[in-house]
Design a protein around this motif. Structure first.
Motif, PDB file in Angstrom:
ATOM      1  N   ASP A   6      -7.786  -3.631  -5.793  1.00 26.97           N
ATOM      2  CA  ASP A   6      -8.735  -4.255  -6.709  1.00 26.97           C
ATOM      3  C   ASP A   6      -7.960  -5.267  -7.544  1.00 26.97           C
ATOM      4  O   ASP A   6      -7.697  -5.072  -8.725  1.00 26.97           O
ATOM      5  N   THR A  50       0.345  -2.475 -15.532  1.00 26.21           N
ATOM      6  CA  THR A  50      -0.735  -1.938 -16.350  1.00 26.21           C
ATOM      7  C   THR A  50      -1.084  -2.840 -17.514  1.00 26.21           C
ATOM      8  O   THR A  50      -1.892  -2.498 -18.344  1.00 26.21           O
ATOM      9  N   ASP A  96     -12.353  -3.666  -0.593  1.00 31.11           N
ATOM     10  CA  ASP A  96     -11.356  -3.141   0.339  1.00 31.11           C
ATOM     11  C   ASP A  96     -11.876  -1.839   0.931  1.00 31.11           C
ATOM     12  O   ASP A  96     -11.977  -0.823   0.244  1.00 31.11           O
ATOM     13  N   ARG A  97     -12.206  -1.877   2.201  1.00 29.33           N
ATOM     14  CA  ARG A  97     -12.717  -0.675   2.861  1.00 29.33           C
ATOM     15  C   ARG A  97     -11.612   0.124   3.525  1.00 29.33           C
ATOM     16  O   ARG A  97     -11.854   1.006   4.354  1.00 29.33           O
ATOM     17  N   ILE A  98     -10.380  -0.191   3.157  1.00 39.18           N
ATOM     18  CA  ILE A  98      -9.189   0.531   3.639  1.00 39.18           C
ATOM     19  C   ILE A  98      -9.190   0.577   5.164  1.00 39.18           C
ATOM     20  O   ILE A  98      -8.989   1.602   5.793  1.00 39.18           O
ATOM     21  N   THR A 129      -0.879   4.307  -1.166  1.00 37.73           N
ATOM     22  CA  THR A 129      -1.900   5.349  -1.142  1.00 37.73           C
ATOM     23  C   THR A 129      -3.128   4.807  -0.419  1.00 37.73           C
ATOM     24  O   THR A 129      -3.154   3.666   0.020  1.00 37.73           O
ATOM     25  N   LEU A 130      -4.131   5.647  -0.294  1.00 37.34           N
ATOM     26  CA  LEU A 130      -5.391   5.232   0.319  1.00 37.34           C
ATOM     27  C   LEU A 130      -6.336   4.594  -0.690  1.00 37.34           C
ATOM     28  O   LEU A 130      -7.486   4.315  -0.380  1.00 37.34           O
ATOM     29  N   GLU A 131      -5.845   4.389  -1.913  1.00 35.29           N
ATOM     30  CA  GLU A 131      -6.681   3.760  -2.927  1.00 35.29           C
ATOM     31  C   GLU A 131      -6.876   2.284  -2.587  1.00 35.29           C
ATOM     32  O   GLU A 131      -5.922   1.585  -2.256  1.00 35.29           O
ATOM     33  N   PRO A 132      -8.113   1.795  -2.628  1.00 36.58           N
ATOM     34  CA  PRO A 132      -8.353   0.393  -2.250  1.00 36.58           C
ATOM     35  C   PRO A 132      -7.758  -0.585  -3.259  1.00 36.58           C
ATOM     36  O   PRO A 132      -7.601  -0.274  -4.434  1.00 36.58           O
ATOM     37  N   LYS A 151       0.843  -1.197   0.000  1.00 32.64           N
ATOM     38  CA  LYS A 151       0.000   0.000   0.000  1.00 32.64           C
ATOM     39  C   LYS A 151       0.878   1.247   0.000  1.00 32.64           C
ATOM     40  O   LYS A 151       1.714   1.429   0.868  1.00 32.64           O
ATOM     41  N   GLU A 177       1.856  -0.730  -9.623  1.00 25.04           N
ATOM     42  CA  GLU A 177       0.823  -1.507 -10.284  1.00 25.04           C
ATOM     43  C   GLU A 177       1.205  -1.788 -11.729  1.00 25.04           C
ATOM     44  O   GLU A 177       1.621  -0.896 -12.465  1.00 25.04           O
TER      45      GLU A 177
END
Length: 766
Positions: A308, A495, A384-386, A303-306, A301, A493
């Motif tokens: 997927d 791509t 993902d609710r972080i 960032t706060l991006e969940p 992790k 990530e």
């Protein structure tokens, strides 16, 4: 870790008090104060006191010198020696089958159940589970569940409703935990369950159809009579597998996989096949946020991006042969009636370890029935609710899971009934400290409750593990090459399909993903700070930019270049978990792809670059070199012995000279951070220049013979007056290039064009 109850104090009525005259007499007769006599009279007390001191010292020695697993074993064994375990003795034939007579659903029967634990009001995902045709949702509450919880179409068991059921397991369950699902399993079995889907209230069944990938029917007309792909048993040393590799995600691992196995990312050379029909435990893979541990969640992790994460829905299901295990969870798993005994969730271990220990325990017992676990393509999507994944809640997992798997593979039972075999294993696991006596008693209560609710124990079969393994012939080998799907690697990530360039980026990020890059910018940061972060942030843990002027908008910190080393301890402290710290000035370019072979536990510096690392003999006058040399002498004289010996040994061939290093680039490993900080404190307020301080620090912390030579082949020239001359200087084969002038975005674009020779993906930045 077992915990003893304190011995109860005897009631006052049992304590005999001395008569008053006897109490007075005890003090009326003078004692002989001779030391020898005193020792002889008190020898027993002295021995007891000495043993007490030795015991306490031994405990603290173990606590400070052993790992957690050893300490747990020590504590477990110590407790057991004081209070030996007692194996429960149960008369199975005397247990009566009792129907449900208390709940409003006493007459309700159905074969397919979905059991979830609920703590909050119904989620959208849970509302979706209720809509799955042919399946009954059972929501099990705990002490944190709202009192007015309700959902149309679902059966809700509140704490009060659970208590009225009268199950034996209720005496062992905590009030505030999801492990109360064990009550729900028993309720479902009592009401006709033949299949139980163990679910999570934030999981959404893909296409609303559990039968799309799961084998809901194993017998009868609707059963899929087909062979199942199976992992090879040829390697006897392999005891556990990461199933996510089979479904296209090599860099993701499930919660419960021993961390020592995380690096095993190669796909199967070949598979075998097994007849379908005995996959009594079916573990589904989840898209979105799969079941991963806190180590994965926090290290991937940025960032706060969940999350997927997607898996290959077209990959075939895969079975596990006896002798090979796979992590099994309570979020997305289908149990058939032959494995209902394996639904019991342990109560004496941490919450995030309970279902994984259940899965390992259950797999081992399943082999006694000739059954097996199979893993299925994505059957659910978990969102993902972080929310933080508490590492503390996984402590039992990371400490014991590898040892548990080895124990389970070696364990054998001589019992002749199935439930006695289960009890035998639970007793052995309590003896070994994998769970406590509480779970041994819980197992006994669970098995008795199973009989009470009408469950019939299966028959034992001979164990394949004890038979000679059949040779896998060429015709028995089945090939399947997993896809390589977009994934997450330490925050990077993918791509698309993994190419050579992406693979290299992943490799660099894995190598430097926990290294902090510290850059000092002497140029205009408003024109270059973001560019530097774009360039290096893809590879390093983070990029800290320092400058002579602070810029809060660009997160640029203020620091004096002449004393830059005095600012580093603050950064060391801020990123205390980092593997190391790489410092570079903005007039030096890092070719990170050429730093992979460097040892991150050693110092990197330019001591092998003659134009960077030099020795200067002071004139003795009050020039700059003489002043700096005097400061070095003063500091060395105050150093602790180990620093002073190291420095004098390193400088013995250049006595009466001052070592100066331009220090445009250097690396401090984590193991030497404390030494670096101590030396900064020794310098204090002295005006020691960083080009003198840094080489002095390095020679004091370690011998130059131990420095990593990686920077020795860097391109190093004197300051260049023109940018065009820098272009001709650049080499993608060198670990670093100096000098290089960047003062605008156009300069940065030209630099990227040069560096793209080593990292072609950089062209995506411009």
């Amino acid at each position: 870790m077992l915990v003893q109850d304190r011995a109860a104090k005897p009631p006052k009525s049992q304590i005999r008090e001395l008569p008053t005259h006897q109490q007075i007499r005890r003090f009326s007769e003078p004692k002989n104060l001779d030391f020898t006599s005193w020792v002889s009279e008190n020898v027993s007390r002295i021995v007891i006191f000495f043993l007490f001191i030795v015991t306490v010292a031994s405990f603290f020695f173990l606590y400070n010198t052993t790992d957690t697993a050893s300490l747990l074993c020590f504590q477990s064994q110590s407790t057991q020696s004081l209070q030996p375990l007692t194996r429960p003795q149960i008369k199975w034939s005397s247990i009566q089958v009792l129907p449900d007579k208390t709940s409003p659903y006493a007459s309700f029967l159905t074969e397919k159940w979905i059991v979830v634990s609920v703590t909050k009001y119904p989620t959208e995902e849970l509302k979706g589970l209720v809509k799955i045709r042919g399946w009954q949702v059972l929501a099990v509450g705990n002490s944190m569940t709202p009192k007015d919880w309700s959902l149309k179409g679902a059966i809700f068991l509140s704490l009060d409703a659970q208590a009225e059921l009268g199950y034996r397991v209720l005496d062992h369950l905590p009030y505030d935990s999801f492990v109360r699902k064990s009550v729900g399993y028993l309720f479902a079995i009592q009401h006709g369950a033949k299949k139980i889907y163990d679910a999570d209230d934030r999981g959404e069944v893909i296409d609303g159809d559990l039968g799309k990938h799961f084998d809901v029917e194993l017998v009868g007309e609707d059963a899929k009579q087909e062979p199942v792909l199976q992992y090879s048993h040829e390697n006897p040393n392999r005891t556990v597998v990461n199933p996510y590799i089979h479904f296209g995600q090599r860099s993701v691992w499930p919660r419960g996989l021993p961390l020592e196995n995380v690096g095993e990312i190669n796909h199967e050379e070949y598979y075998t096949e097994v007849f379908g029909g005995k996959q009594f435990i079916q573990q589904g893979v989840s898209n979105g946020l799969p079941d991963v541990d806190s180590v994965f969640y926090f290290t991937r992790k940025t960032t706060l991006e969940p999350f997927d994460i997607r898996f290959d829905e077209h990959a075939p299901k895969v079975a596990l042969p006896q002798g090979v295990m796979v992590p099994v969870n309570s979020f997305n798993t289908l149990y058939h009636s032959a494995a209902f005994w394996g639904l019991m969730l342990p109560v004496s271990v941490s919450s995030m370890a309970s279902d994984v220990l259940r899965g390992d325990w259950g797999q081992r017992v399943l082999w006694e029935l000739g059954g097996y676990v199979a893993v299925y393509p994505p059957t659910a999507h978990r969102f993902d609710r972080i929310e933080a994944y508490p590492f503390a809640e996984e402590k039992d997992l990371h400490v014991n899971v590898g040892r548990l798997i080895k124990f389970l593979l070696a364990w054998r039972s001589q019992k002749h009934s199935f439930f006695e075999t289960i009890l035998d294993l639970s007793f052995a696991m309590a003896e070994e400290g994998f769970w406590t006596e509480q779970d041994l008693k819980f197992t006994a209560a669970w098995l008795q409750d199973l009989i009470t609710v009408g469950y019939q124990q299966p028959r034992l079969m001979s164990l394949e593990l004890d038979r000679p393994r059949a040779t896998i012939g060429h015709g028995d080998r089945k090939e399947f090459v997993p896809r390589k799907l977009p994934s997450v690697h330490l925050g990077v990530e993918e791509t698309g399909t993994v190419s050579t360039e992406i693979g290299n980026l992943i490799r660099w990020r894995k190598n430097f993903g926990n290294v902090v890059l510290v850059m000092f910018c002497s140029g205009p940061v408003e024109r270059t700070a973001l560019e530097w972060r774009l360039l290096y942030g893809r590879v390093f843990k983070t990029v800290v930019i320092l400058s002579s002027q602070k810029n809060s908008d660009l997160y640029v910190e203020e620091a004096k270049q002449d004393h830059i080393y005095k600012h580093l301890p603050k950064i060391f402290d801020r990123y205390s978990s980092a593997e190391g710290f790489l410092f570079v000035e903005d007039d030096t370019v890092l070719n990170y792809w050429n730093l992979l072979q460097a040892d991150k536990t050693k110092i990197w510096t330019t001591d092998k670059v003659s134009k960077s690392w030099t020795s200067v003999k002071p004139t003795g006058k009050s020039d700059w070199f003489s002043t700096q040399a005097e400061l070095v002498k003063r500091i060395v004289s105050t150093m602790p012995a180990h620093f002073q010996v190291n420095y004098k040994e390193a400088a013995k061939n250049s006595q009466d000279t001052l070592t100066v290093c331009s220090s445009e680039v250097f690396y401090v490993p984590k193991r030497l951070v404390t030494d670096f900080n101590d030396l900064v404190e020794l310098v204090g307020d002295m005006d020691l220049h960083y080009k003198v301080a840094v080489p002095m620090f390095f020679m004091s912390m370690d011998s130059p013979q131990n420095f990593d030579p990686v920077l020795g082949s860097m391109v190093y020239k004197r300051k260049s007056s023109s940018f065009n001359s820098s272009l001709s200087l650049y080499s993608a084969q060198a670990p670093a290039v100096h000098p290089w002038s960047i003062s605008s975005e156009q300069d940065f674009i030209k630099l990227v064009g040069q560096m793209a020779e080593g990292d072609p993906l950089l062209m995506e930045l411009v």
